[in-house]
Design a protein around this motif. Structure first.
Motif, PDB file in Angstrom:
ATOM      1  N   LYS A   1       3.712 -20.744  -0.460  1.00 50.73           N
ATOM      2  CA  LYS A   1       5.054 -20.458  -0.971  1.00 50.73           C
ATOM      3  C   LYS A   1       5.200 -20.775  -2.454  1.00 50.73           C
ATOM      4  CE  LYS A   1       7.214 -21.386   3.475  1.00 50.73           C
ATOM      5  NZ  LYS A   1       7.786 -22.486   4.251  1.00 50.73           N
ATOM      6  N   ALA A   2       4.282 -21.577  -2.982  1.00 54.06           N
ATOM      7  CA  ALA A   2       4.338 -21.922  -4.411  1.00 54.06           C
ATOM      8  C   ALA A   2       2.918 -22.176  -4.901  1.00 54.06           C
ATOM      9  CB  ALA A   2       5.205 -23.155  -4.629  1.00 54.06           C
ATOM     10  N   TYR A   3       2.723 -21.999  -6.185  1.00 50.19           N
ATOM     11  CA  TYR A   3       1.410 -22.269  -6.775  1.00 50.19           C
ATOM     12  C   TYR A   3       1.322 -23.763  -7.104  1.00 50.19           C
ATOM     13  CZ  TYR A   3       1.524 -17.199  -7.449  1.00 50.19           C
ATOM     14  OH  TYR A   3       1.621 -15.851  -7.258  1.00 50.19           O
ATOM     15  N   ILE A   4       0.329 -24.415  -6.549  1.00 48.20           N
ATOM     16  CA  ILE A   4       0.208 -25.857  -6.770  1.00 48.20           C
ATOM     17  C   ILE A   4      -0.898 -26.143  -7.782  1.00 48.20           C
ATOM     18  CG2 ILE A   4      -0.207 -28.105  -5.678  1.00 48.20           C
ATOM     19  CD1 ILE A   4       0.860 -26.802  -3.051  1.00 48.20           C
ATOM     20  N   LEU A   5      -0.511 -26.751  -8.872  1.00 51.14           N
ATOM     21  CA  LEU A   5      -1.463 -27.118  -9.918  1.00 51.14           C
ATOM     22  C   LEU A   5      -1.689 -28.627  -9.853  1.00 51.14           C
ATOM     23  CD1 LEU A   5      -0.272 -24.328 -10.844  1.00 51.14           C
ATOM     24  CD2 LEU A   5      -0.682 -25.088 -13.185  1.00 51.14           C
ATOM     25  N   ALA A   6      -2.949 -29.011  -9.703  1.00 48.67           N
ATOM     26  CA  ALA A   6      -3.252 -30.442  -9.586  1.00 48.67           C
ATOM     27  C   ALA A   6      -3.292 -31.077 -10.970  1.00 48.67           C
ATOM     28  CB  ALA A   6      -4.595 -30.620  -8.884  1.00 48.67           C
ATOM     29  N   GLY A   7      -2.664 -32.229 -11.112  1.00 44.94           N
ATOM     30  CA  GLY A   7      -2.644 -32.927 -12.390  1.00 44.94           C
ATOM     31  C   GLY A   7      -3.942 -33.694 -12.609  1.00 44.94           C
ATOM     32  N   VAL A   8      -4.553 -33.455 -13.758  1.00 35.97           N
ATOM     33  CA  VAL A   8      -5.769 -34.210 -14.111  1.00 35.97           C
ATOM     34  C   VAL A   8      -5.637 -34.673 -15.555  1.00 35.97           C
ATOM     35  CG1 VAL A   8      -7.325 -32.988 -12.508  1.00 35.97           C
ATOM     36  CG2 VAL A   8      -6.984 -32.113 -14.823  1.00 35.97           C
ATOM     37  N   GLY A   9      -6.425 -35.661 -15.916  1.00 32.63           N
ATOM     38  CA  GLY A   9      -6.390 -36.135 -17.297  1.00 32.63           C
ATOM     39  C   GLY A   9      -7.600 -36.994 -17.585  1.00 32.63           C
ATOM     40  N   PRO A  10      -8.120 -36.902 -18.806  1.00 32.16           N
ATOM     41  CA  PRO A  10      -9.304 -37.696 -19.152  1.00 32.16           C
ATOM     42  C   PRO A  10      -8.942 -39.167 -19.382  1.00 32.16           C
ATOM     43  CG  PRO A  10      -8.574 -36.447 -21.063  1.00 32.16           C
ATOM     44  CD  PRO A  10      -7.659 -36.069 -19.936  1.00 32.16           C
ATOM     45  N   LEU A  11      -9.744 -40.055 -18.825  1.00 34.55           N
ATOM     46  CA  LEU A  11      -9.554 -41.491 -19.068  1.00 34.55           C
ATOM     47  C   LEU A  11     -10.128 -41.817 -20.443  1.00 34.55           C
ATOM     48  CD1 LEU A  11     -10.767 -42.657 -15.539  1.00 34.55           C
ATOM     49  CD2 LEU A  11      -8.427 -42.902 -16.411  1.00 34.55           C
ATOM     50  N   LYS A  12      -9.460 -42.741 -21.141  1.00 36.01           N
ATOM     51  CA  LYS A  12      -9.924 -43.087 -22.494  1.00 36.01           C
ATOM     52  C   LYS A  12     -10.815 -44.313 -22.495  1.00 36.01           C
ATOM     53  CE  LYS A  12      -6.532 -41.166 -25.695  1.00 36.01           C
ATOM     54  NZ  LYS A  12      -5.269 -41.333 -26.367  1.00 36.01           N
ATOM     55  N   SER A  13     -10.584 -45.189 -21.530  1.00 35.16           N
ATOM     56  CA  SER A  13     -11.334 -46.451 -21.501  1.00 35.16           C
ATOM     57  C   SER A  13     -11.198 -47.063 -20.109  1.00 35.16           C
ATOM     58  CB  SER A  13     -10.761 -47.415 -22.532  1.00 35.16           C
ATOM     59  OG  SER A  13      -9.454 -47.798 -22.149  1.00 35.16           O
TER      60      SER A  13
ATOM     61  N   ASP B   1       4.336 -41.073   3.372  1.00 35.77           N
ATOM     62  CA  ASP B   1       4.477 -40.062   4.428  1.00 35.77           C
ATOM     63  C   ASP B   1       5.523 -39.003   4.094  1.00 35.77           C
ATOM     64  OD1 ASP B   1       2.625 -41.447   5.845  1.00 35.77           O
ATOM     65  OD2 ASP B   1       4.062 -42.454   7.173  1.00 35.77           O
ATOM     66  N   PHE B   2       6.466 -39.388   3.250  1.00 31.91           N
ATOM     67  CA  PHE B   2       7.563 -38.475   2.937  1.00 31.91           C
ATOM     68  C   PHE B   2       7.182 -37.464   1.855  1.00 31.91           C
ATOM     69  CE2 PHE B   2      11.879 -37.608   1.008  1.00 31.91           C
ATOM     70  CZ  PHE B   2      12.374 -36.905   2.088  1.00 31.91           C
ATOM     71  N   ARG B   3       6.114 -37.760   1.098  1.00 32.57           N
ATOM     72  CA  ARG B   3       5.792 -36.949  -0.087  1.00 32.57           C
ATOM     73  C   ARG B   3       5.589 -35.459   0.185  1.00 32.57           C
ATOM     74  NH1 ARG B   3       8.140 -38.937  -4.388  1.00 32.57           N
ATOM     75  NH2 ARG B   3       8.414 -41.131  -3.897  1.00 32.57           N
ATOM     76  N   PRO B   4       4.830 -35.079   1.221  1.00 28.09           N
ATOM     77  CA  PRO B   4       4.694 -33.636   1.471  1.00 28.09           C
ATOM     78  C   PRO B   4       6.041 -32.993   1.813  1.00 28.09           C
ATOM     79  CG  PRO B   4       2.995 -34.863   2.639  1.00 28.09           C
ATOM     80  CD  PRO B   4       3.973 -35.878   2.124  1.00 28.09           C
ATOM     81  N   TYR B   5       6.914 -33.738   2.469  1.00 26.75           N
ATOM     82  CA  TYR B   5       8.224 -33.194   2.835  1.00 26.75           C
ATOM     83  C   TYR B   5       9.129 -33.051   1.613  1.00 26.75           C
ATOM     84  CZ  TYR B   5       6.576 -33.963   7.522  1.00 26.75           C
ATOM     85  OH  TYR B   5       5.824 -33.911   8.661  1.00 26.75           O
ATOM     86  N   ARG B   6       8.965 -33.981   0.667  1.00 26.03           N
ATOM     87  CA  ARG B   6       9.768 -33.852  -0.550  1.00 26.03           C
ATOM     88  C   ARG B   6       9.300 -32.621  -1.325  1.00 26.03           C
ATOM     89  NH1 ARG B   6      11.037 -36.355  -5.775  1.00 26.03           N
ATOM     90  NH2 ARG B   6      13.299 -36.272  -5.907  1.00 26.03           N
ATOM     91  N   LEU B   7       7.981 -32.390  -1.300  1.00 20.34           N
ATOM     92  CA  LEU B   7       7.460 -31.180  -1.930  1.00 20.34           C
ATOM     93  C   LEU B   7       8.050 -29.946  -1.239  1.00 20.34           C
ATOM     94  CD1 LEU B   7       5.554 -29.787  -3.920  1.00 20.34           C
ATOM     95  CD2 LEU B   7       3.743 -29.962  -2.209  1.00 20.34           C
ATOM     96  N   ALA B   8       8.109 -30.016   0.090  1.00 22.67           N
ATOM     97  CA  ALA B   8       8.685 -28.893   0.843  1.00 22.67           C
ATOM     98  C   ALA B   8      10.127 -28.641   0.408  1.00 22.67           C
ATOM     99  CB  ALA B   8       8.631 -29.185   2.340  1.00 22.67           C
ATOM    100  N   LYS B   9      10.871 -29.728   0.194  1.00 21.63           N
ATOM    101  CA  LYS B   9      12.256 -29.588  -0.249  1.00 21.63           C
ATOM    102  C   LYS B   9      12.329 -28.893  -1.610  1.00 21.63           C
ATOM    103  CE  LYS B   9      15.588 -32.923   0.299  1.00 21.63           C
ATOM    104  NZ  LYS B   9      16.177 -34.280   0.416  1.00 21.63           N
ATOM    105  N   LYS B  10      11.412 -29.279  -2.497  1.00 25.73           N
ATOM    106  CA  LYS B  10      11.419 -28.678  -3.839  1.00 25.73           C
ATOM    107  C   LYS B  10      11.113 -27.184  -3.768  1.00 25.73           C
ATOM    108  CE  LYS B  10      10.707 -32.672  -6.735  1.00 25.73           C
ATOM    109  NZ  LYS B  10      10.064 -33.296  -7.887  1.00 25.73           N
ATOM    110  N   ILE B  11      10.173 -26.836  -2.897  1.00 24.77           N
ATOM    111  CA  ILE B  11       9.792 -25.427  -2.780  1.00 24.77           C
ATOM    112  C   ILE B  11      10.912 -24.642  -2.095  1.00 24.77           C
ATOM    113  CG2 ILE B  11       8.126 -23.856  -1.687  1.00 24.77           C
ATOM    114  CD1 ILE B  11       5.986 -26.053  -2.330  1.00 24.77           C
ATOM    115  N   GLU B  12      11.522 -25.269  -1.113  1.00 26.57           N
ATOM    116  CA  GLU B  12      12.661 -24.639  -0.444  1.00 26.57           C
ATOM    117  C   GLU B  12      13.815 -24.425  -1.426  1.00 26.57           C
ATOM    118  OE1 GLU B  12      15.930 -25.638   2.909  1.00 26.57           O
ATOM    119  OE2 GLU B  12      14.128 -26.897   2.913  1.00 26.57           O
ATOM    120  N   ALA B  13      13.949 -25.375  -2.354  1.00 23.67           N
ATOM    121  CA  ALA B  13      15.019 -25.247  -3.353  1.00 23.67           C
ATOM    122  C   ALA B  13      14.734 -24.105  -4.320  1.00 23.67           C
ATOM    123  CB  ALA B  13      15.180 -26.567  -4.112  1.00 23.67           C
ATOM    124  N   GLY B  14      13.455 -23.689  -4.386  1.00 24.42           N
ATOM    125  CA  GLY B  14      13.149 -22.525  -5.235  1.00 24.42           C
ATOM    126  C   GLY B  14      12.021 -22.704  -6.233  1.00 24.42           C
ATOM    127  N   ALA B  15      11.258 -23.791  -6.119  1.00 26.81           N
ATOM    128  CA  ALA B  15      10.163 -23.979  -7.082  1.00 26.81           C
ATOM    129  C   ALA B  15       9.072 -22.942  -6.851  1.00 26.81           C
ATOM    130  CB  ALA B  15       9.588 -25.387  -6.954  1.00 26.81           C
TER     131      ALA B  15
END
Lengths: 229, 336
Positions: free
Chosen positions: B221-233, B178-192
């Motif tokens: 307020k910030a550009y959000i890039l979603a992390g993706v990656g190919p699975l190997k197995s 539940d805290f994760r979106p708020y932590r993101l908000a803190k990062k963006i508020e800090a200047g990300a």
């Protein structure tokens, strides 16, 4: 309390190997309650060393004593003769105890029988956990009485990091995530506001990073001076 | 975006592409555990043209590698735009600021601020860590250098302050959830200015996270890039699901991976020939790339997602296939 644990018998043996007369000196305060260097442990350690050195064919005279507090000179003075008489004092006090003896009896050779580990409390029978890092600038008001400096593996002031899972820290499943604890407690108390604010970089100068620390209390010094007059 | 009409913050190619409204693609380049520049150059050549900028990791998983700034300069010489990663594990605020001045002087323009993996994971577990500041404080420090022209001490730059595009990471599925979106908000508020998320495989869970992120207005307020990656197995998928904090891998994807190797089902590794093993691995990897392409396509539909961050460390060639497969090739060029 200061929590410590005993070095192994092998290590202690090595520390006194050149001596003819050894004093194993326990302490009646913190290390007594964490069962590392109290009267009982001091007695056991000295008998173990007596037997072990004998088995090695060595003739070392090993005595033992325990003072109420090794970190205060007045208590050390009570066993001054025994300290002076020994070639080696094996202290079962914390690191402060060892240094107090050295400072009071500079001519004596003092070695540590314990590894001083942390400031903490007994959480259950036979288990001690760290609670304070003595950073010199208490932040417990911000974090609901749970210390992120001592209990978060990264000492984060704006946690939790991405390594928090099911209440534990990613470095070890036995380590609680301090920030999960902080979050839960503040949520329960309706005080999450306090961690929604960005905490600025901590001033570490009051911590060990500022050099060895010292507290001078003029109010108390004044009384002492008056008494001396 | 808030600073639409203003000057560019850093002028980096990544910033120009994001500002122009293109769906951005960033990649990742792991520097070698040696001093050979050719390793970096070779990886850079594989990634060039397939992404807009590339994260150069900073002693990732606490294993000593060529420095991010050093490798970043090599990558740039190959025509790749680096995103320097900077962790708080190995440097105090003096070292961080000093390295940032050096990095900027050498032409680096993007910076990702991280706390850093604990050294217990790496190859120097007996080392002392620093953590003088944390990732949020670092974000603020770098943004303040640029916007306030100030060092962390408060001292002012008399000239030539470093002007980085400031990035930060987000772990949408780590605890406490539940805290994760708020932590993101803190990062963006800090200047990300931009955010790269931890690997996302579970789109449903990510949608829930993004809904909250949009409610908080963070995507504006910030550009959000979603992390993706190919699975190997399928094994890798299960391992991540069970062992990596903050990564959710739906069973459906594990089944897709398992199914891809169905031809060799029931065969033990020791009973397989080299050729069989190679063929199975190829089949798994092909499916892993397909899954990743699907994810990238889905991410393009999520409101508030400005791009993808493709993590394919030690499998850099996968990036081209994913970018092409998702219809994101060729990459745009936005003139300064």
């Amino acid at each position: 309390m200061i929590v410590a644990e005993q070095k192994s018998l092998e290590e202690m043996k090595a520390l006194i190997s050149d001596a003819e007369k050894v004093l194993v000196l326990g302490c009646g305060t913190c290390v007594t309650v964490c069962f590392a260097g109290g009267e009982k442990e001091t007695m056991i350690a000295s008998s173990s060393l007596r037997m072990a050195t004998k088995l090695d064919g060595k003739d070392i005279k090993i005595e033992h004593a325990t003072v109420q507090r090794q970190c205060e000179w007045e208590y050390l003075d009570q066993v001054a003769d025994q300290i002076k008489d020994a070639d080696v004092v094996l202290s079962l006090g914390c690191g402060i105890g060892v240094q107090a003896i050295v400072e009071r009896f500079p001519e004596s050779w003092v070695v540590p029988g314990l590894n001083t580990t942390f400031l903490g409390l007994p959480s259950e029978q036979g288990v001690w956990v760290e609670r304070c890092a003595a950073c010199g600038e208490c932040v417990l008001d911000i974090t609901g009485g749970i210390c992120p400096i001592a209990r978060c593996s990264k000492s984060l002031m704006n946690g939790p990091c991405g390594g928090s899972e099911d209440g534990h820290c990613e470095i070890d499943k036995d380590v609680e995530c301090a920030w999960q604890l902080i979050y839960d407690r503040l949520a329960a108390k309706g005080k999450l506001d306090s961690i929604l604010k960005l905490q600025p970089p901590k001033d570490w100068s009051s911590s060990r990073d500022g050099g060895p620390r010292k507290i001078v209390r003029p109010d108390l010094r004044f009384i002492n001076e008056e008494l001396e007059e | 975006m808030e600073n639409e009409k203003k000057e560019y913050l850093s002028g980096s190619s990544l910033e120009r592409i994001l500002r122009a409204g293109y769906f951005a693609v960033t990649g990742e380049l792991g520097p070698p555990q040696n001093a050979n520049p050719e390793v970096v150059r070779k990886k850079a050549k594989v990634l060039k043209g397939n992404c807009d900028a590339v994260n150069i990791t900073d002693n990732q998983t606490a294993i000593v590698r060529m420095s991010s700034i050093g490798a970043g300069i090599l990558a740039e010489q190959e025509g790749l735009e680096p995103i320097i990663q900077m962790t708080c594990r190995d440097r105090n605020r003096l070292a961080i600021q000093s390295d940032l001045l050096g990095a900027y002087a050498l032409g680096m323009r993007n910076l990702l601020c991280l706390t850093g993996d604990h050294q217990a994971f790496g190859n120097h577990p007996t080392s002392k860590n620093v953590f003088d500041i944390d990732s949020l404080q670092l974000v603020k420090a770098v943004a303040d250098m640029r916007d306030e022209k100030k060092f962390m001490s408060g001292d002012e730059f008399k000239s030539s302050e470093p002007r980085f595009l400031v990035g930060a990471a987000a772990a949408p599925f780590a605890d406490p959830l539940d805290f994760r979106p708020y932590r993101l908000a803190k990062k963006i508020e800090a200047g990300a200015n931009f955010i790269q998320t931890q690997l996302v495989y579970d789109l449903d869970a990510f949608e829930i996270y993004m809904k909250k992120v949009r409610e908080l207005g963070l995507h504006e307020k910030a550009y959000i890039l979603a992390g993706v990656g190919p699975l190997k197995s399928p094994m890798m998928a299960k391992y991540m699901k069970n062992n990596v904090p903050g990564i959710l891998v739906p069973d459906e994807l594990i089944e897709r991976m398992t199914e891809a190797g169905a031809e060799w089902k029931g065969k033990k590794k020791k009973d397989m020939t080299k050729e069989e093993k190679r063929a199975r691995s190829k089949a798994w990897k092909a499916e892993g790339i397909k899954i990743c392409i699907d994810l990238v396509k889905d991410m393009q539909k999520i409101e508030g997602i400005a791009g993808v961050h493709i993590m394919a460390i030690e499998w850099e060639s996968a990036v081209k296939e994913i970018v092409e497969g998702a219809g994101l090739y060729p990459r745009p060029v936005v003139e300064a």
